[in-house]
Design an enzyme around this catalytic site. Structure first.
Site, PDB file in Angstrom:
ATOM      1  N   HIS A   1       1.615   2.341  -3.480  1.00 25.63           N
ATOM      2  CA  HIS A   1       0.584   3.226  -4.039  1.00 25.63           C
ATOM      3  C   HIS A   1       0.783   4.655  -3.526  1.00 25.63           C
ATOM      4  O   HIS A   1       0.649   5.625  -4.285  1.00 25.63           O
ATOM      5  CB  HIS A   1      -0.804   2.746  -3.626  1.00 25.63           C
ATOM      6  CG  HIS A   1      -1.288   1.518  -4.329  1.00 25.63           C
ATOM      7  ND1 HIS A   1      -1.362   1.422  -5.699  1.00 25.63           N
ATOM      8  CD2 HIS A   1      -1.769   0.341  -3.840  1.00 25.63           C
ATOM      9  CE1 HIS A   1      -1.852   0.234  -6.030  1.00 25.63           C
ATOM     10  NE2 HIS A   1      -2.104  -0.442  -4.925  1.00 25.63           N
TER      11      HIS A   1
ATOM     12  N   HIS B   1       3.395   6.399  -5.381  1.00 20.94           N
ATOM     13  CA  HIS B   1       2.935   6.748  -6.728  1.00 20.94           C
ATOM     14  C   HIS B   1       2.210   8.099  -6.705  1.00 20.94           C
ATOM     15  O   HIS B   1       2.326   8.901  -7.639  1.00 20.94           O
ATOM     16  CB  HIS B   1       2.005   5.642  -7.233  1.00 20.94           C
ATOM     17  CG  HIS B   1       1.904   5.560  -8.720  1.00 20.94           C
ATOM     18  ND1 HIS B   1       1.220   4.560  -9.357  1.00 20.94           N
ATOM     19  CD2 HIS B   1       2.384   6.346  -9.711  1.00 20.94           C
ATOM     20  CE1 HIS B   1       1.285   4.727 -10.658  1.00 20.94           C
ATOM     21  NE2 HIS B   1       1.992   5.810 -10.898  1.00 20.94           N
TER      22      HIS B   1
ATOM     23  N   GLU C   1       0.821  -1.206   0.000  1.00 21.96           N
ATOM     24  CA  GLU C   1       0.000   0.000   0.000  1.00 21.96           C
ATOM     25  C   GLU C   1       0.860   1.262   0.000  1.00 21.96           C
ATOM     26  O   GLU C   1       0.479   2.278  -0.591  1.00 21.96           O
ATOM     27  CB  GLU C   1      -0.952  -0.004   1.196  1.00 21.96           C
ATOM     28  CG  GLU C   1      -1.991  -1.113   1.160  1.00 21.96           C
ATOM     29  CD  GLU C   1      -2.840  -1.113  -0.103  1.00 21.96           C
ATOM     30  OE1 GLU C   1      -3.038  -0.028  -0.685  1.00 21.96           O
ATOM     31  OE2 GLU C   1      -3.307  -2.196  -0.512  1.00 21.96           O
TER      32      GLU C   1
END
Length: 676
Positions: A467, A470, A464
């Protein structure tokens, strides 16, 4: 509305929402005013007497909806992470309204005419690459949303979108109730043999939260519950698995069938043979055939591996006098095999995976090694729940980058699973830096006890956070191209790559230390752990493939097929025809609790995890074998891929890093499926 905190941009650092001021009664008026304000902004665009150009149409549209965005990011997060009856009622009421609002924009003929005009003239506009990409993606988004349909077709499309939005909210509510009702209440602590003292204390605390005496075993939002690997009581294991499998079948099963039929009708209206064809056309896979080809390659070798592993487990169970080995025994005897044959007891690992150390000396440390980032906890900034922590993120030279919010513990008001989202998305156009959050569902320890993680929870934490990176490392001009707004079958790729740091020697030696003694995880245990991890690859692959093919079956149906009536028969037939009917290894998700498909954005997209893993496995080999320092490789990955969002083609970003197209070999080797 004068005291509504959503009306003006937040004055907190990075425009962090002022959670301490937000109350449930603020949502309704802010949502209403936000939708009205954006429609007024659209009218100003379409009413502009000047000829349509990039600035007065495309950029103006990018700037629109600021109020609605501010309230929606907070409301959507609360409905998932800290819901209550009032929020659930609003969610059910406003999802159809928000779907209608979205249609009002994307089906506005005057707006599309201006976008279409700019798009036709794009070659003469002298746009830079990112601006041209925005124009192309925007035009495509409107066409796929039905901008070119006739008036009657658009009216039907609006009806379909409204019904689907309402059904999704209902599915979420049903699932929340089913998860709560599915928790097992155990009165006698002796039935919990196999659990640690901390796990028993957590179960007691969970029961108290529900106003019950005894111990509550709560359900995670997938099939094979983690406690199945530990509970010595076969009867309790069976009850726990049966409860997990039965969730939502009676309420969400018919609803899912209706949603699949509506999606098929919508796809046909938009000119596609199925919802899967519609979805995949906008992904990196491109076609239904490409996805089906990948899945077909994986089924037979995965099943062969799984059957060999099941035979070993059945032998171990038979030695215990178990003649009717079943699905509720798989995790328990897999743990037994790892313990006896590989001398690995996963309970033995937990003391080395204390949450705070994994976070700071593992997850954050890896981000520093690869990308030069540092993290400082901001105790002066409040999250949306007392368990939420706020960290400020800095570049290597001390430049502020954004905020990271961490909400790790399970609670009755939070949906199951783990996820990342944004509260503020990065956008140069709007002078914004990212505010992102991670949600997990780790069992909260009793007061004064450390949170000791399982190996899977460690991986999830790294995943996670991939992410989150990102979103944090996004460096684009336009908000609709920022961060994780990439094709669905690409978005899992960076997060899966980030999992590699959990076992990267320099990182693992830094964080995997006994929470009491500080001793590192023994080297010989690491070696045995790696061997033990290879065992069970077949079972894990079958579990994911089965869920993927259920998704695929629901969404490759055409509009002229009859709506499924018998959900259990449908699931059984799909798995049998796919060659995945292994009673001892049910799908990771069944229809009744497959929220990825019927609440989240993964309909006809659950294959993304496997598709992305092809890219992930290939990239991990590149990191490990390119001969460059970690920092240099990380900078390349950041510059060419993580920072680009959707401002470039996803596969062009991949090629910019590796210098070639992806290869499937590393995935097959990782999963034990490589052919001789």
């Amino acid at each position: 509305m004068t005291d509504n905190p959503f009306l003006a941009p937040s004055t907190l650092p990075y425009q962090l929402p002022p959670f301490a001021e937000i109350r449930d009664e603020h949502y309704r008026p802010a949502l209403d005013q936000g939708m009205a304000a954006q429609l007024a902004e659209i009218r100003r665009i379409t009413g502009n007497p000047e000829p349509a150009d990039f600035e007065n149409t495309v950029v103006a549209l990018e700037r629109s909806g600021a109020l609605l965005t501010r309230v929606l990011v907070v409301f959507d997060n609360q409905s998932s992470a800290h819901t209550n009856d009032a929020v659930q009622e609003l969610d059910a009421e406003y999802r159809p309204k928000l779907a209608a609002h979205d249609d009002a924009i994307h089906l506005d003929q005057a707006l599309f005419a201006r976008i279409d005009e700019v798009h036709r003239n794009r070659a003469e506009l002298g746009l830079d690459a990112e601006s041209l990409r925005l124009l192309e993606r925007l035009h495509q988004r409107f066409v796929r949303a039905g901008a070119r349909l006739s008036g009657a077709e658009q009216r039907r499309l609006r009806e379909l979108n409204a019904e689907l939005a309402a059904a999704s909210a209902t599915f979420q509510q049903h699932l929340h109730a089913a998860n709560a009702a599915g928790a097992l209440l155990v009165k006698d602590a002796e039935q919990l043999a196999g659990l640690s003292e901390g796990e028993i204390e957590a179960a007691a605390a969970s029961a108290r939260e529900r106003g019950e005496e005894g111990y509550a075993l709560t359900l995670m939002n997938f099939t094979n519950q983690p406690l199945l690997a530990k509970l010595a009581d076969r009867g309790l294991r069976r009850r726990l698995l049966d409860s997990a499998l039965a969730r939502g079948l009676s309420t969400n099963g018919p609803l899912a069938a209706r949603m699949a039929a509506l999606r098929a009708e919508r796809a046909a209206l938009l000119g596609y043979p199925s919802h899967a064809a519609y979805t995949v056309a906008d992904q990196t896979a491109g076609t239904v055939e490409a996805v089906s080809e990948l899945l077909a390659k994986l089924v037979a070798p995965s099943v062969a591996n799984a059957e060999r592993e099941l035979a070993r487990l059945a032998q171990a169970a038979e030695a215990d006098g178990v003649a009717d080995f079943g699905a509720h025994d798989v995790a328990y005897y897999a743990e037994r095999v790892r313990r006896t044959e590989y001398e690995v007891d996963t309970a033995e690992l937990r003391p080395y995976y204390e949450l705070e150390r994994v976070l700071r000396d593992g997850v954050f440390h890896a981000a520093r090694l690869a990308y030069g980032l540092t993290f400082t906890e901001r105790l002066d900034l409040a999250g949306y729940h007392p368990d939420t922590r706020v960290f400020e993120v800095f570049e290597e030279d001390g430049t502020p980058l954004g905020l990271f919010l961490a909400d790790f513990f399970a609670r009755p008001s939070k949906r199951g699973g783990a996820w990342m989202d944004e509260l503020v998305s990065q956008a140069g156009l709007l002078d914004r830096r990212a505010v992102v959050f991670n949600n997990l569902n780790i069992t909260k320890p009793a007061p004064g006890r450390p949170a000791l993680l399982s190996l899977d929870e460690v991986r999830t934490l790294f995943h996670e956070f991939g992410h989150a990176l990102h979103g944090l490392l996004s460096d684009v001009r336009y908000p609709s191209l920022a961060g994780t707004r990439v094709p669905r079958d690409f978005v899992e790729f960076p997060s899966q790559v980030n999992e590699m740091w959990s076992t990267w020697p320099e990182v693992q030696s830094h964080y995997a230390r006994h929470y009491q003694t500080g001793e590192p995880l023994p080297t010989e245990l690491l070696g045995r752990l790696e061997e033990a991890e290879n065992f069970g690859q077949g079972l894990r692959m079958v579990e994911v493939l089965a869920a993927t093919l259920l998704d695929w079956a629901w969404h490759t149906c055409s509009a002229d097929q009859e709506t499924v009536q018998d959900i259990e028969e449908f699931e059984a037939r799909v798995l049998k025809e796919a060659g995945l009917a292994l009673p001892a290894m049910p799908p990771r998700y069944r229809t009744g609790y497959f929220s990825h498909l019927f609440v989240g954005g993964y309909s006809a997209g659950y294959y993304s995890y496997l598709w992305s893993e092809v890219l992930d496995a290939d990239t991990v080999e590149w990191f490990q074998g390119n001969g460059r320092p970690v920092r240099e490789s990380g900078e390349s990955f950041r510059r060419e891929l993580l920072s680009r969002g959707d401002s470039v083609s996803a596969m062009d970003a991949f090629r910019a890093v590796l210098g070639r197209d992806p290869q499937v070999g590393p995935l097959l080797a990782r999963r034990g499926l490589a052919q001789d």
